[in-house]
Motif scaffolding. Sequence first.
Motif, PDB file in Angstrom:
ATOM      1  N   GLN A  31       9.125  -3.646  25.015  1.00  0.00           N
ATOM      2  CA  GLN A  31      10.193  -3.494  24.095  1.00  0.00           C
ATOM      3  C   GLN A  31      11.109  -2.322  24.214  1.00  0.00           C
ATOM      4  OE1 GLN A  31       8.151  -4.199  20.322  1.00  0.00           O
ATOM      5  NE2 GLN A  31       8.041  -6.440  20.564  1.00  0.00           N
ATOM      6  N   ARG A  32      10.267  -1.183  24.369  1.00  0.00           N
ATOM      7  CA  ARG A  32      11.055   0.329  24.381  1.00  0.00           C
ATOM      8  C   ARG A  32      11.810   0.286  25.593  1.00  0.00           C
ATOM      9  NH1 ARG A  32       6.804   2.776  23.082  1.00  0.00           N
ATOM     10  NH2 ARG A  32       5.741   2.842  25.245  1.00  0.00           N
ATOM     11  N   CYS A  33      11.474  -0.151  26.740  1.00  0.00           N
ATOM     12  CA  CYS A  33      12.324   0.025  27.984  1.00  0.00           C
ATOM     13  C   CYS A  33      13.403  -0.995  28.393  1.00  0.00           C
ATOM     14  CB  CYS A  33      11.045   0.081  29.059  1.00  0.00           C
ATOM     15  SG  CYS A  33      10.280   1.583  29.077  1.00  0.00           S
ATOM     16  N   THR A  34      13.353  -2.216  27.575  1.00  0.00           N
ATOM     17  CA  THR A  34      14.352  -3.248  28.198  1.00  0.00           C
ATOM     18  C   THR A  34      15.405  -3.248  27.195  1.00  0.00           C
ATOM     19  OG1 THR A  34      13.049  -4.836  26.814  1.00  0.00           O
ATOM     20  CG2 THR A  34      12.482  -4.658  29.283  1.00  0.00           C
ATOM     21  N   PRO A  35      16.548  -3.837  27.466  1.00  0.00           N
ATOM     22  CA  PRO A  35      16.807  -4.206  28.758  1.00  0.00           C
ATOM     23  C   PRO A  35      17.019  -3.065  29.744  1.00  0.00           C
ATOM     24  CG  PRO A  35      18.790  -4.314  27.444  1.00  0.00           C
ATOM     25  CD  PRO A  35      17.670  -3.751  26.548  1.00  0.00           C
ATOM     26  N   LEU A  36      16.737  -3.172  31.108  1.00  0.00           N
ATOM     27  CA  LEU A  36      16.809  -2.433  32.188  1.00  0.00           C
ATOM     28  C   LEU A  36      18.134  -2.381  32.661  1.00  0.00           C
ATOM     29  CD1 LEU A  36      13.419  -3.149  33.759  1.00  0.00           C
ATOM     30  CD2 LEU A  36      13.845  -1.102  32.619  1.00  0.00           C
TER      31      LEU A  36
ATOM     32  N   VAL B  19      16.997 -10.130  41.375  1.00  0.00           N
ATOM     33  CA  VAL B  19      15.527 -10.352  40.676  1.00  0.00           C
ATOM     34  C   VAL B  19      15.577 -11.313  39.579  1.00  0.00           C
ATOM     35  CG1 VAL B  19      14.789  -7.793  41.224  1.00  0.00           C
ATOM     36  CG2 VAL B  19      15.991  -8.175  39.143  1.00  0.00           C
ATOM     37  N   ALA B  20      16.870 -11.855  39.158  1.00  0.00           N
ATOM     38  CA  ALA B  20      16.790 -12.451  38.041  1.00  0.00           C
ATOM     39  C   ALA B  20      15.978 -13.991  38.187  1.00  0.00           C
ATOM     40  CB  ALA B  20      18.243 -13.214  37.886  1.00  0.00           C
ATOM     41  N   GLY B  21      15.068 -13.964  37.075  1.00  0.00           N
ATOM     42  CA  GLY B  21      14.180 -15.019  37.197  1.00  0.00           C
ATOM     43  C   GLY B  21      12.950 -14.900  38.072  1.00  0.00           C
TER      44      GLY B  21
ATOM     45  N   ARG C 117      19.570 -11.275  34.567  1.00  0.00           N
ATOM     46  CA  ARG C 117      20.445 -10.360  35.166  1.00  0.00           C
ATOM     47  C   ARG C 117      21.041  -8.864  34.426  1.00  0.00           C
ATOM     48  NH1 ARG C 117      23.495 -12.583  39.426  1.00  0.00           N
ATOM     49  NH2 ARG C 117      23.347 -14.771  39.818  1.00  0.00           N
ATOM     50  N   GLU C 118      20.779  -9.252  33.348  1.00  0.00           N
ATOM     51  CA  GLU C 118      21.127  -7.818  32.586  1.00  0.00           C
ATOM     52  C   GLU C 118      19.923  -7.160  32.306  1.00  0.00           C
ATOM     53  OE1 GLU C 118      22.063 -11.088  31.423  1.00  0.00           O
ATOM     54  OE2 GLU C 118      24.019 -10.688  32.530  1.00  0.00           O
ATOM     55  N   GLY C 119      18.908  -7.453  32.855  1.00  0.00           N
ATOM     56  CA  GLY C 119      17.597  -6.575  32.578  1.00  0.00           C
ATOM     57  C   GLY C 119      16.744  -6.871  31.280  1.00  0.00           C
ATOM     58  N   GLY C 120      17.218  -7.787  30.553  1.00  0.00           N
ATOM     59  CA  GLY C 120      16.394  -8.276  29.350  1.00  0.00           C
ATOM     60  C   GLY C 120      15.479  -9.194  29.877  1.00  0.00           C
ATOM     61  N   ILE C 121      14.302  -9.465  29.068  1.00  0.00           N
ATOM     62  CA  ILE C 121      12.770  -9.973  29.254  1.00  0.00           C
ATOM     63  C   ILE C 121      13.374 -11.572  29.335  1.00  0.00           C
ATOM     64  CG2 ILE C 121      10.636 -10.592  28.609  1.00  0.00           C
ATOM     65  CD1 ILE C 121      10.368  -7.834  27.761  1.00  0.00           C
ATOM     66  N   LEU C 122      12.768 -12.417  30.486  1.00  0.00           N
ATOM     67  CA  LEU C 122      13.158 -13.741  30.470  1.00  0.00           C
ATOM     68  C   LEU C 122      11.761 -14.356  30.065  1.00  0.00           C
ATOM     69  CD1 LEU C 122      14.940 -15.905  31.294  1.00  0.00           C
ATOM     70  CD2 LEU C 122      14.509 -15.571  33.538  1.00  0.00           C
ATOM     71  N   GLY C 123      11.646 -15.068  29.222  1.00  0.00           N
ATOM     72  CA  GLY C 123      10.442 -16.059  28.946  1.00  0.00           C
ATOM     73  C   GLY C 123       9.439 -14.828  28.091  1.00  0.00           C
TER      74      GLY C 123
ATOM     75  N   ASP D   7      -7.685  -0.747  33.110  1.00  0.00           N
ATOM     76  CA  ASP D   7      -6.336  -1.217  33.960  1.00  0.00           C
ATOM     77  C   ASP D   7      -6.093  -2.635  33.522  1.00  0.00           C
ATOM     78  OD1 ASP D   7      -6.845   1.046  35.430  1.00  0.00           O
ATOM     79  OD2 ASP D   7      -8.051  -0.038  37.204  1.00  0.00           O
ATOM     80  N   ILE D   8      -4.537  -2.749  33.357  1.00  0.00           N
ATOM     81  CA  ILE D   8      -4.170  -3.945  33.009  1.00  0.00           C
ATOM     82  C   ILE D   8      -2.979  -4.401  33.684  1.00  0.00           C
ATOM     83  CG2 ILE D   8      -2.820  -2.927  30.975  1.00  0.00           C
ATOM     84  CD1 ILE D   8      -3.568  -5.233  29.232  1.00  0.00           C
ATOM     85  N   THR D   9      -2.585  -5.582  33.783  1.00  0.00           N
ATOM     86  CA  THR D   9      -1.359  -5.994  34.818  1.00  0.00           C
ATOM     87  C   THR D   9      -0.796  -7.041  33.594  1.00  0.00           C
ATOM     88  OG1 THR D   9      -2.608  -5.671  36.791  1.00  0.00           O
ATOM     89  CG2 THR D   9      -0.580  -6.968  36.972  1.00  0.00           C
ATOM     90  N   VAL D  10       0.521  -6.836  33.931  1.00  0.00           N
ATOM     91  CA  VAL D  10       1.556  -7.748  32.922  1.00  0.00           C
ATOM     92  C   VAL D  10       2.492  -8.611  34.302  1.00  0.00           C
ATOM     93  CG1 VAL D  10       3.060  -5.950  32.571  1.00  0.00           C
ATOM     94  CG2 VAL D  10       2.815  -8.093  31.185  1.00  0.00           C
ATOM     95  N   VAL D  11       2.648  -9.893  33.953  1.00  0.00           N
ATOM     96  CA  VAL D  11       3.585 -10.426  34.953  1.00  0.00           C
ATOM     97  C   VAL D  11       4.699 -10.749  33.853  1.00  0.00           C
ATOM     98  CG1 VAL D  11       4.111 -12.527  36.145  1.00  0.00           C
ATOM     99  CG2 VAL D  11       2.043 -11.524  36.343  1.00  0.00           C
ATOM    100  N   VAL D  12       6.138 -10.464  34.423  1.00  0.00           N
ATOM    101  CA  VAL D  12       7.182 -10.455  33.554  1.00  0.00           C
ATOM    102  C   VAL D  12       8.403 -10.561  34.303  1.00  0.00           C
ATOM    103  CG1 VAL D  12       7.709  -8.060  33.338  1.00  0.00           C
ATOM    104  CG2 VAL D  12       8.657  -9.118  31.673  1.00  0.00           C
ATOM    105  N   SER D  13       9.240 -11.481  33.856  1.00  0.00           N
ATOM    106  CA  SER D  13      10.641 -11.796  34.434  1.00  0.00           C
ATOM    107  C   SER D  13      11.711 -11.329  33.761  1.00  0.00           C
ATOM    108  CB  SER D  13      10.626 -13.333  34.720  1.00  0.00           C
ATOM    109  OG  SER D  13       9.758 -13.896  35.551  1.00  0.00           O
TER     110      SER D  13
END
Length: 146
Positions: free
Chosen positions: A101-106, A116-118, A67-73, A58-64
């Motif tokens: 990488q495959r799924c973004t931008p959402l 949800v931005a940020g 506004r456009e659904g791209g990964i921030l940071g 099991d693995i958990t990732v924290v991601v932000s």
Amino acid sequence: MAAPRSKPFPWFAVPLLLLALSAPARAEPERLDTIRDVVVRLHRCWKPPPLSRANPIDITVVVSFNREGGILGHPRITYESEQASDNDRVQYRIAVMETLQRCTPLPFTEGLGGAVAGRPFAIPFKTRKSPPRTEEKRAWLSPKIL
């Protein structure tokens, strides 16, 4: 005198029109409107490494996201199963990053993008089977035939 021939244009237009109407329309990807939609979309993209390369963990990732659904940071891994080997950890970290990488931008709706931005999302990816729940044996509830 020979009868004038009909014009071929309508005969060619009808099959082309039928073909155009029967072809599936290329729809815009479904817009995500809730946080649940975001998690479901990411889990649909999830492809864990094959068992030949790594044991299930099991693995958990924290991601932000912006506004456009791209990964921030930079996404951060915040949890990995305790019993995981170093190879398992590396393989699952790679799988998580490939998923992002495959799924973004959402495709966020405008409202969700602004909400949800940020803000950080903690997305768990569970590949281990949870242990079966133990059933408590209660002598006073079990039927006995005397």
